[in-house]
Design a protein around this motif. Sequence first.
Motif, PDB file in Angstrom:
ATOM      1  N   HIS A 190       0.622 -13.049  -3.997  1.00 27.23           N
ATOM      2  CA  HIS A 190      -0.467 -13.624  -3.210  1.00 27.23           C
ATOM      3  C   HIS A 190      -0.912 -12.685  -2.094  1.00 27.23           C
ATOM      4  O   HIS A 190      -2.052 -12.759  -1.641  1.00 27.23           O
ATOM      5  N   GLY A 191      -0.028 -11.792  -1.664  1.00 25.29           N
ATOM      6  CA  GLY A 191      -0.375 -10.859  -0.602  1.00 25.29           C
ATOM      7  C   GLY A 191      -1.141  -9.640  -1.067  1.00 25.29           C
ATOM      8  O   GLY A 191      -1.560  -8.830  -0.254  1.00 25.29           O
ATOM      9  N   LYS A 192      -1.336  -9.493  -2.363  1.00 27.06           N
ATOM     10  CA  LYS A 192      -2.028  -8.324  -2.905  1.00 27.06           C
ATOM     11  C   LYS A 192      -3.499  -8.619  -3.144  1.00 27.06           C
ATOM     12  O   LYS A 192      -3.897  -9.766  -3.326  1.00 27.06           O
ATOM     13  N   THR A 193      -4.276  -7.549  -3.173  1.00 25.02           N
ATOM     14  CA  THR A 193      -5.707  -7.695  -3.441  1.00 25.02           C
ATOM     15  C   THR A 193      -5.918  -7.842  -4.950  1.00 25.02           C
ATOM     16  O   THR A 193      -5.052  -7.458  -5.743  1.00 25.02           O
ATOM     17  N   PRO A 194      -7.063  -8.370  -5.351  1.00 22.32           N
ATOM     18  CA  PRO A 194      -7.339  -8.489  -6.790  1.00 22.32           C
ATOM     19  C   PRO A 194      -7.286  -7.152  -7.527  1.00 22.32           C
ATOM     20  O   PRO A 194      -6.838  -7.088  -8.673  1.00 22.32           O
ATOM     21  N   ASP A 195      -7.716  -6.078  -6.878  1.00 19.10           N
ATOM     22  CA  ASP A 195      -7.657  -4.762  -7.533  1.00 19.10           C
ATOM     23  C   ASP A 195      -6.213  -4.333  -7.775  1.00 19.10           C
ATOM     24  O   ASP A 195      -5.890  -3.792  -8.836  1.00 19.10           O
ATOM     25  N   GLN A 196      -5.354  -4.573  -6.799  1.00 12.66           N
ATOM     26  CA  GLN A 196      -3.942  -4.242  -6.963  1.00 12.66           C
ATOM     27  C   GLN A 196      -3.325  -5.076  -8.078  1.00 12.66           C
ATOM     28  O   GLN A 196      -2.509  -4.576  -8.854  1.00 12.66           O
ATOM     29  N   LEU A 197      -3.725  -6.338  -8.152  1.00 16.95           N
ATOM     30  CA  LEU A 197      -3.200  -7.221  -9.199  1.00 16.95           C
ATOM     31  C   LEU A 197      -3.651  -6.751 -10.578  1.00 16.95           C
ATOM     32  O   LEU A 197      -2.861  -6.762 -11.525  1.00 16.95           O
ATOM     33  N   ARG A 198      -4.904  -6.325 -10.688  1.00 17.12           N
ATOM     34  CA  ARG A 198      -5.386  -5.834 -11.982  1.00 17.12           C
ATOM     35  C   ARG A 198      -4.643  -4.569 -12.398  1.00 17.12           C
ATOM     36  O   ARG A 198      -4.306  -4.400 -13.571  1.00 17.12           O
ATOM     37  N   ASP A 199      -4.404  -3.683 -11.442  1.00 21.78           N
ATOM     38  CA  ASP A 199      -3.641  -2.464 -11.749  1.00 21.78           C
ATOM     39  C   ASP A 199      -2.235  -2.810 -12.213  1.00 21.78           C
ATOM     40  O   ASP A 199      -1.712  -2.208 -13.150  1.00 21.78           O
ATOM     41  N   GLN A 200      -1.624  -3.777 -11.544  1.00 22.75           N
ATOM     42  CA  GLN A 200      -0.277  -4.181 -11.918  1.00 22.75           C
ATOM     43  C   GLN A 200      -0.274  -4.825 -13.305  1.00 22.75           C
ATOM     44  O   GLN A 200       0.646  -4.609 -14.098  1.00 22.75           O
ATOM     45  N   LEU A 201      -1.311  -5.583 -13.615  1.00 15.35           N
ATOM     46  CA  LEU A 201      -1.413  -6.211 -14.927  1.00 15.35           C
ATOM     47  C   LEU A 201      -1.527  -5.157 -16.025  1.00 15.35           C
ATOM     48  O   LEU A 201      -0.878  -5.267 -17.066  1.00 15.35           O
ATOM     49  N   VAL A 202      -2.310  -4.120 -15.780  1.00 17.30           N
ATOM     50  CA  VAL A 202      -2.447  -3.035 -16.756  1.00 17.30           C
ATOM     51  C   VAL A 202      -1.090  -2.367 -16.982  1.00 17.30           C
ATOM     52  O   VAL A 202      -0.690  -2.103 -18.127  1.00 17.30           O
ATOM     53  N   ALA A 203      -0.365  -2.114 -15.901  1.00 18.37           N
ATOM     54  CA  ALA A 203       0.948  -1.484 -16.022  1.00 18.37           C
ATOM     55  C   ALA A 203       1.921  -2.373 -16.796  1.00 18.37           C
ATOM     56  O   ALA A 203       2.697  -1.882 -17.637  1.00 18.37           O
ATOM     57  N   LEU A 204       1.885  -3.671 -16.552  1.00 16.98           N
ATOM     58  CA  LEU A 204       2.771  -4.596 -17.264  1.00 16.98           C
ATOM     59  C   LEU A 204       2.421  -4.658 -18.753  1.00 16.98           C
ATOM     60  O   LEU A 204       3.304  -4.712 -19.601  1.00 16.98           O
TER      61      LEU A 204
END
Length: 66
Positions: A7-21
């Motif tokens: 919840h503390g991350k920005t949507p862009d950071q979340l999308r990057d993390q999703l790509v990595a996962l």
Amino acid sequence: MNAKELHGKTPDQLRDQLVALKKEAFNLRFQAATNQLENTARMRAVRRDAARVLTVLNQKAAEAAK
């Protein structure tokens, strides 16, 4: 990883993390197919982490739409 951290991350950071996962999930599936996978529990953890990221992304999108 838990939802509070996400919840503390920005949507862009979340999308990057999703790509990595998703890349990690692909690599794990490939290792499983070639019988090189040592930690089978990691597949489940990666899948659940990706679901958590998607859930938080959807919640943030719903909040922005209000």
